[in-house]
Design a protein around this motif. Sequence first.
Motif, mmCIF file in Angstrom:
data_model
loop_
_atom_site.group_PDB
_atom_site.id
_atom_site.type_symbol
_atom_site.label_atom_id
_atom_site.label_comp_id
_atom_site.label_asym_id
_atom_site.label_seq_id
_atom_site.Cartn_x
_atom_site.Cartn_y
_atom_site.Cartn_z
ATOM 1 N N GLU A 80 0.833 -1.212 0.000
ATOM 2 C CA GLU A 80 0.000 0.000 0.000
ATOM 3 C C GLU A 80 0.868 1.261 0.000
ATOM 4 N N GLU A 81 1.957 1.236 0.741
ATOM 5 C CA GLU A 81 2.835 2.408 0.811
ATOM 6 C C GLU A 81 3.597 2.622 -0.492
ATOM 7 N N VAL A 83 2.588 1.800 -3.650
ATOM 8 C CA VAL A 83 1.791 2.116 -4.838
ATOM 9 C C VAL A 83 1.824 3.600 -5.196
ATOM 10 N N PRO A 84 1.509 4.528 -4.268
ATOM 11 C CA PRO A 84 1.546 5.938 -4.671
ATOM 12 C C PRO A 84 2.939 6.412 -5.072
ATOM 13 N N GLU A 85 3.981 5.814 -4.517
ATOM 14 C CA GLU A 85 5.334 6.212 -4.885
ATOM 15 C C GLU A 85 5.685 5.721 -6.283
ATOM 16 N N GLU A 87 3.468 5.078 -8.671
ATOM 17 C CA GLU A 87 2.631 5.818 -9.604
ATOM 18 C C GLU A 87 3.135 7.244 -9.813
ATOM 19 N N ALA A 88 3.693 7.841 -8.759
ATOM 20 C CA ALA A 88 4.184 9.228 -8.866
ATOM 21 C C ALA A 88 5.407 9.323 -9.778
ATOM 22 N N ILE A 163 1.147 -2.968 -7.989
ATOM 23 C CA ILE A 163 -0.041 -2.173 -8.305
ATOM 24 C C ILE A 163 -1.253 -3.072 -8.524
#
Length: 223
Positions: A80-81, A83-85, A87-88, A163
Amino acid sequence: MTTEPAIKTRRPRAVRTGPDLSLEREAGPGAVVCGVDEVGRGPLAGPVMAAAVVLPPDGLPPAIAARIHDSKALTARAREELVPEIEAHALAFCVAEASVQEIDAINILKATMLAMRRAVDGLAVAPTLALVDGNRAPDLPCAVRTVVKGDAKSLSIAAASIIAKVARDRVMVDLHALHPDFGWDRNAGYPTAEHLAALKRLGPTAHHRTSFGPVREELRLRR
């Protein structure tokens, strides 16, 4: 009596054993390489999902890349931690699925290939090469290289696996809210003892794969 001087030895540097960009770089300069992976072939319920990820030529920042491994080797919190990294920093990414109805209509293998095709088609940049986890190549609009255990070798595939896994787990948590007796927030639809017991007690839901043995057998017994 003389003594030999002590010989100082250096500790060998730690070698990274996780996925890297070696396979991506083999495609040559100017190539646009995406990593593709799927999740959810084995569950009795829920869609099969795939993700495609295009990383920058230099990859991800080292602090992020060092934390990326096969999604199954990471905790849910770590995924979970990440994924946003991912994607960014990715140049492009896409998550797609094939539904339960499609799985039952065309079989799980073809549905998996369909989800992969949809993920690649949904990328904002067109890849020239897809690195696909496993030994079966989906029909894609670019060159394809299959990589057995690719999520342990290719950083792009590993990023896609993370992802895809997080996206599918979220879907199953949502479905769990509709059918809490099956424990889908914990087993993600896989045939655990808890899931099988609830299947026998309550029967299949609209989100179960009727082409899968335990579900098909339960439907037969209830006719």
